[in-house]
Design an enzyme around this catalytic site. Structure first.
Site, mmCIF file in Angstrom:
data_model
loop_
_atom_site.group_PDB
_atom_site.id
_atom_site.type_symbol
_atom_site.label_atom_id
_atom_site.label_comp_id
_atom_site.label_asym_id
_atom_site.label_seq_id
_atom_site.Cartn_x
_atom_site.Cartn_y
_atom_site.Cartn_z
ATOM 1 N N ASP A 39 15.300 9.538 -6.997
ATOM 2 C CA ASP A 39 15.458 9.525 -5.543
ATOM 3 C C ASP A 39 16.910 9.834 -5.176
ATOM 4 O OD1 ASP A 39 12.932 8.648 -5.813
ATOM 5 O OD2 ASP A 39 13.222 6.708 -4.805
ATOM 6 N N TYR A 68 17.608 13.494 -5.430
ATOM 7 C CA TYR A 68 16.991 14.190 -4.303
ATOM 8 C C TYR A 68 17.866 14.034 -3.060
ATOM 9 C CZ TYR A 68 13.836 15.446 -0.555
ATOM 10 O OH TYR A 68 13.305 16.035 0.555
ATOM 11 N N LEU A 79 -19.475 12.485 12.562
ATOM 12 C CA LEU A 79 -20.413 12.774 11.478
ATOM 13 C C LEU A 79 -21.676 11.969 11.736
ATOM 14 C CD1 LEU A 79 -18.054 12.519 8.383
ATOM 15 C CD2 LEU A 79 -19.251 14.579 9.142
ATOM 16 N N GLU A 87 -17.458 13.797 -1.234
ATOM 17 C CA GLU A 87 -16.078 13.299 -1.314
ATOM 18 C C GLU A 87 -15.967 12.013 -0.512
ATOM 19 O OE1 GLU A 87 -15.046 16.944 0.472
ATOM 20 O OE2 GLU A 87 -14.359 16.031 2.340
ATOM 21 N N LYS A 119 -15.055 9.237 2.263
ATOM 22 C CA LYS A 119 -14.802 9.231 3.700
ATOM 23 C C LYS A 119 -13.591 8.328 3.918
ATOM 24 C CE LYS A 119 -17.131 8.658 8.137
ATOM 25 N NZ LYS A 119 -16.212 7.757 8.834
ATOM 26 N N ASP A 172 -10.671 6.268 5.533
ATOM 27 C CA ASP A 172 -10.719 5.435 6.727
ATOM 28 C C ASP A 172 -9.329 5.322 7.350
ATOM 29 O OD1 ASP A 172 -11.860 3.900 8.628
ATOM 30 O OD2 ASP A 172 -12.024 2.090 7.409
ATOM 31 N N TYR A 175 -9.346 17.762 4.400
ATOM 32 C CA TYR A 175 -10.674 17.948 3.827
ATOM 33 C C TYR A 175 -11.495 19.053 4.479
ATOM 34 C CZ TYR A 175 -11.269 14.654 7.665
ATOM 35 O OH TYR A 175 -11.197 14.032 8.875
ATOM 36 N N LYS A 202 -21.473 17.195 2.053
ATOM 37 C CA LYS A 202 -21.385 18.445 2.805
ATOM 38 C C LYS A 202 -22.157 19.548 2.086
ATOM 39 C CE LYS A 202 -16.853 17.215 4.592
ATOM 40 N NZ LYS A 202 -15.389 17.375 4.546
ATOM 41 N N LYS A 262 -22.478 5.640 4.676
ATOM 42 C CA LYS A 262 -21.607 4.492 4.941
ATOM 43 C C LYS A 262 -21.832 3.394 3.914
ATOM 44 C CE LYS A 262 -19.910 4.989 9.257
ATOM 45 N NZ LYS A 262 -18.680 4.529 9.781
ATOM 46 N N CYS A 299 3.579 -30.417 20.004
ATOM 47 C CA CYS A 299 3.271 -30.203 18.587
ATOM 48 C C CYS A 299 2.118 -31.113 18.152
ATOM 49 C CB CYS A 299 4.501 -30.498 17.746
ATOM 50 S SG CYS A 299 4.164 -30.423 15.979
ATOM 51 N N CYS A 349 3.880 -33.753 15.497
ATOM 52 C CA CYS A 349 4.910 -34.732 15.855
ATOM 53 C C CYS A 349 5.016 -34.963 17.357
ATOM 54 C CB CYS A 349 6.261 -34.312 15.296
ATOM 55 S SG CYS A 349 6.963 -32.901 16.161
ATOM 56 N N CYS A 373 7.595 -25.629 17.269
ATOM 57 C CA CYS A 373 8.067 -27.008 17.305
ATOM 58 C C CYS A 373 9.464 -26.976 16.691
ATOM 59 C CB CYS A 373 7.148 -27.901 16.464
ATOM 60 S SG CYS A 373 7.885 -29.487 16.063
ATOM 61 N N CYS A 405 9.816 -32.764 11.881
ATOM 62 C CA CYS A 405 8.378 -32.713 12.133
ATOM 63 C C CYS A 405 7.616 -32.779 10.808
ATOM 64 C CB CYS A 405 8.049 -31.422 12.867
ATOM 65 S SG CYS A 405 6.296 -31.041 12.932
HETATM 66 P P1 AMP Z 1 -17.183 8.859 12.539
HETATM 67 O O1 AMP Z 1 -15.924 8.706 13.335
HETATM 68 O O2 AMP Z 1 -17.652 7.617 11.897
HETATM 69 O O3 AMP Z 1 -18.246 9.632 13.255
HETATM 70 O O4 AMP Z 1 -16.802 9.760 11.295
HETATM 71 C C1 AMP Z 1 -16.258 11.022 11.473
HETATM 72 C C2 AMP Z 1 -14.846 10.992 11.000
HETATM 73 O O5 AMP Z 1 -14.758 10.749 9.621
HETATM 74 C C3 AMP Z 1 -14.177 12.316 11.156
HETATM 75 O O6 AMP Z 1 -13.699 12.511 12.445
HETATM 76 C C4 AMP Z 1 -13.054 12.209 10.184
HETATM 77 O O7 AMP Z 1 -11.933 11.694 10.834
HETATM 78 C C5 AMP Z 1 -13.473 11.147 9.197
HETATM 79 N N1 AMP Z 1 -13.468 11.583 7.799
HETATM 80 C C6 AMP Z 1 -12.888 10.878 6.802
HETATM 81 N N2 AMP Z 1 -13.011 11.496 5.629
HETATM 82 C C7 AMP Z 1 -13.678 12.644 5.860
HETATM 83 C C8 AMP Z 1 -14.096 13.721 5.016
HETATM 84 N N3 AMP Z 1 -13.858 13.705 3.702
HETATM 85 N N4 AMP Z 1 -14.751 14.744 5.594
HETATM 86 C C9 AMP Z 1 -15.001 14.742 6.930
HETATM 87 N N5 AMP Z 1 -14.630 13.764 7.771
HETATM 88 C C10 AMP Z 1 -13.975 12.706 7.253
HETATM 89 ZN ZN ZN Z 2 6.233 -30.865 15.192
#
Ligand code: AMP
Ligand code: ZN
Length: 699
Positions: free
Chosen positions: A55, A58, A105, A135, A137, A139, A248, A320, A344, A438, A441, A456, A461
């Site tokens: 680091d 860099y 989706l 792949e 999903k 979050d 993706y 997909k 899901k 509190c 106390c 407090c 206390c």
């Molecule tokens: P939902 O909001 O539950 O309808 O799910 C759709 C969202 O999943 C999309 O808008 C993406 O943001 C998210 N997402 C996460 N991973 C993927 C993936 N590998 N391919 C497509 N969508 C994805």
């Molecule tokens: Zn206290």
């Protein structure tokens, strides 16, 4: 992305820059060469997780580029690594139109849903079987990126799907997103890419710990943390939060004149591969292509098992249709594409009744409301009490006693109340009233300006005294086993223990008379207490429970002194020069050490034999192995693994978790396994014995 020759050439040019760092570069060509080198190292670090330089190195190169560009502003390019840094935003984000709407989706929750999806897709296309790619999903927060003539020109949030917020400046702070990519090599002029911005679990945890330490409410989950961070107006804060991205999907593109659609854009898996080769982080390693829905289902199940071991949160898988032409045949509804479906994972949410709220007093006096709910089983754990953090959170969520609440628990994240289900109210629910005194106390509570927590302020206390002791003996502090929360409370109530020094003056004869304390457990307890006197200084500093001083700050402070009490001589200004210590933390440290009672307690602890000298620092010196990385494998002849690691760390060394190009020394003992093989294959790791390691430590 980088061929072998390219890699070698870039590493060579890096070395020649590093060998002799000038004040500024004198030609435009050299400057571009330096940029190439920096981009290469960003790629090694952020995408491959396998850096070639430290680091510090860099930073030196980055600063050289900054100095050069300052002197020759006309040499700056739009995709220069320096262009990620930007000023704070003053107004609101601009609204932008997505080139192609960002749809949702369709969801599925079980095998049958997936088989239906497959049946429908086959029907609509008239095919016997369809090839799918699968792949994770991710979050987080979804984003769209637009590249024009190889340059990143726009980054936007999903917004309502048709329009989103232009968050380009923030997007540029995410170092897994390249500022430029050679799309033109593939005949592409403009490209729109979809991806998910994430905060990984570790960063999320750290981030929340910092919030809690500051008396603020932690963020609910990494998803909110990522999405929220994208909309912060201070890009440097965005940078600090270390977001990551997975891209993706290529949702739209235009071709350069006379060019044809590149082959890579004919199938989903090839397009992810293309993105990867262009320097993006796409899920090429997580994605798999299958020829039957049975295999798809099996892979989804397999991934669900792995869910908790991933460094980031996923909430399912996305299936997909792999052939892009087929995707077009299938088309979309106004809500979702017909060529993809989300599978899901089991929900980590549940509903329960809020029975009542207890108010707990923390070791610094802060009052935390804790909701007691009807026990509910979520994602493998029974949840019965949930922190509501502070009064503001209660007001914002408008939760009431008697409410049915939606509870979520994500991964390692502590459970939290998402919201009350207000439709289910009967009218008998009662608002939660915050106490004015509190609960332990009975002294009047105060709230400081800019803070969320009521406090407090009575030092004596009883609840605080007990909590301070519990913290003192806790695992990350002095780690006194056998003296956990329950025993501290018990001893306190029985008058056997009244303060921290009391831990070292326990009446074991009296304890052995108590029910549940056999001779053996008393002996063990004695031993553990004795051992705790010799813990490293940073643990003791952390154990004192100074407000805002977490483990990280405690380590920084320990580095600074040879004896704990030297800390009382550091001024607020001096403290603020230390890493990560701002005015608030510094003020709190000064406050702690200027309190006579605290000093008396420390003197008493020292008299009772608690080590306050920085033993590690004195016996080894420190910092000589700064930045040198170690990993231990097999059984060492004399040292315990943890001892050896502590020795390396005391000298500034770093312990890695696996063999990679980042590793400098692999210390091997008896029966070393795959790590040794891997290191030998890599060829860049120095393999040494314990004896050689000890020599290194002792010179
Ligand atoms: P939902 O909001 O539950 O309808 O799910 C759709 C969202 O999943 C999309 O808008 C993406 O943001 C998210 N997402 C996460 N991973 C993927 C993936 N590998 N391919 C497509 N969508 C994805
Ligand atoms: Zn206290």
């Amino acid at each position: 992305m980088y061929s072998k020759e390219n890699t070698i050439a870039l590493q060579d040019s890096t070395q020649s820059f590093l060998k002799n760092i000038p004040d500024v570069l004198t030609s435009k060509e050299e400057t571009e060469k330096l940029r190439d080198a920096l981009r290469f190292h960003e790629y090694r670090y952020y995408i491959l997780n396998d850096p070639f330089i430290s680091d510090g190195e860099y930073d030196q190169l980055f600063k050289l580029l900054e100095r050069t560009e300052k002197q020759h502003p006309d040499w700056i390019t739009k995709d220069s690594p320096t262009q990620r840094v930007a000023k704070e935003l003053t107004g609101n984000f601009l609204t932008v139109q997505h080139l192609v709407p960002m749809l949702s989706l369709d969801n599925s929750y079980n095998e049958e849903d997936l088989r239906d999806f497959d049946r429908r897709a086959r029907q609509l296309t008239g095919l016997d079987s369809i090839v799918y790619s699968v792949e994770p999903k991710f979050d987080g927060g979804s984003i769209s990126l637009v590249y024009e003539n190889d340059l990143l020109v726009r980054g936007a949030t999903r917004g309502n799907g048709v329009q989103g917020d232009d968050v380009t400046t923030n997007i540029k702070q995410i170092r897994t997103i390249p500022l430029s990519a050679r799309f033109s090599d593939y005949g592409l002029q403009q490209v729109e890419i979809r991806g998910e911005v994430l905060m990984n679990k570790e960063n999320f945890k750290k981030y929340n710990e910092a919030l809690i330490e500051k008396g603020l409410a932690p963020l609910a989950n990494p998803r909110n943390a990522a999405a929220g961070t994208l909309r912060i107006k201070d890009p440097s804060e965005v940078r600090r939060r270390n977001l990551e991205v997975f891209v993706y999907h290529i949702s739209d593109y235009t071709l350069l004149p006379g060019k044809d659609t590149p082959k890579a854009l004919l199938s989903h898996d090839a397009s992810l591969q293309l993105l990867w080769e262009l320097g993006f982080r796409s899920p090429v390693h997580e994605m798999h292509v299958f020829r039957s829905i049975d295999e798809v289902i099996a892979y989804c199940r397999e991934f669900e098992e792995k869910r908790d071991s991933l460094p980031y949160e996923i909430d399912g898988m996305v299936i997909k249709v792999n052939d892009i032409q087929l995707q077009e045949v299938l088309g979309m509804t106004s809500h979702h594409p017909r060529w993809a479906i989300a599978f899901k994972f089991k929900a980590r949410q549940g509903t329960s009744k809020l029975l009542n709220v207890e108010f707990q007093v923390g070791r610094t006096g802060s009052i935390t409301p804790v909701a007691k709910i009807d026990p509910v089983y979520i994602g493998g754990v029974t949840v019965s009490s949930i922190s509501l953090f502070n009064e503001d959170v209660i007001r914002e969520k408008d939760v009431r006693i008697g409410d049915t609440v939606l509870v979520e628990r994500a991964g390692d994240v502590i459970p939290y109340i998402v919201k009350p289900l207000t439709e289910l109210r009967s009218g008998t629910e009662r608002p939660i009233t915050f106490p004015s005194h509190c609960p332990a106390c009975n002294s009047t509570l105060f709230k400081e300006e800019g803070e969320a927590a009521w406090r407090c302020v009575n030092i004596e206390c009883s609840a605080q005294v007990v909590e301070r002791m519990i913290h003192y003996v806790s695992k990350d502090a002095l780690d006194i086993r056998g003296l956990g929360e329950a025993n501290i409370k018990k001893f306190y109530e029985l008058g056997l223990l009244k303060d921290i020094p009391g831990i070292y003056k326990l009446n074991f004869a009296a304890i052995s008379q108590l029910e549940g304390f056999g001779a053996k457990s008393v002996e063990k307890l004695k031993e553990a207490i004795e051992q705790s006197k010799k813990q490293p200084l940073h643990r003791l500093i952390f154990a004192l429970g100074i407000r805002y001083v977490g483990e990280t700050t405690a380590k920084v402070l320990a580095q600074k002194v040879n004896h704990l009490l030297e800390l009382k001589d550091l001024s607020q200004e001096a403290l603020q020069t230390l890493e990560d210590i701002g005015p608030k933390v510094a003020g709190s440290i000064v406050h702690f050490f200027s309190n006579e009672d605290n000093l008396k307690m420390l003197q008493e602890l020292e008299a009772l034999g608690v080590e306050m000298n920085n033993v590690q620092k004195q016996t080894h010196g420190s910092g000589e192995l700064e930045g040198v990385t170690f990993l231990f494998t097999g059984t060492l002849p004399t040292l315990k693994r943890s001892e050896a690691e502590a020795m390396a760390e005391a000298k500034g060394g770093k312990i890695l978790s696996g063999v990679s190009a980042k590793l400098n020394y692999l210390v091997v003992g008896k029966d070393a396994g795959s790590k040794l093989d891997k290191a030998q294959k890599l060829g860049t790791v120095k393999i040494i014995t314990e004896e050689e390691f000890l020599k290194m430590i002792n010179t």
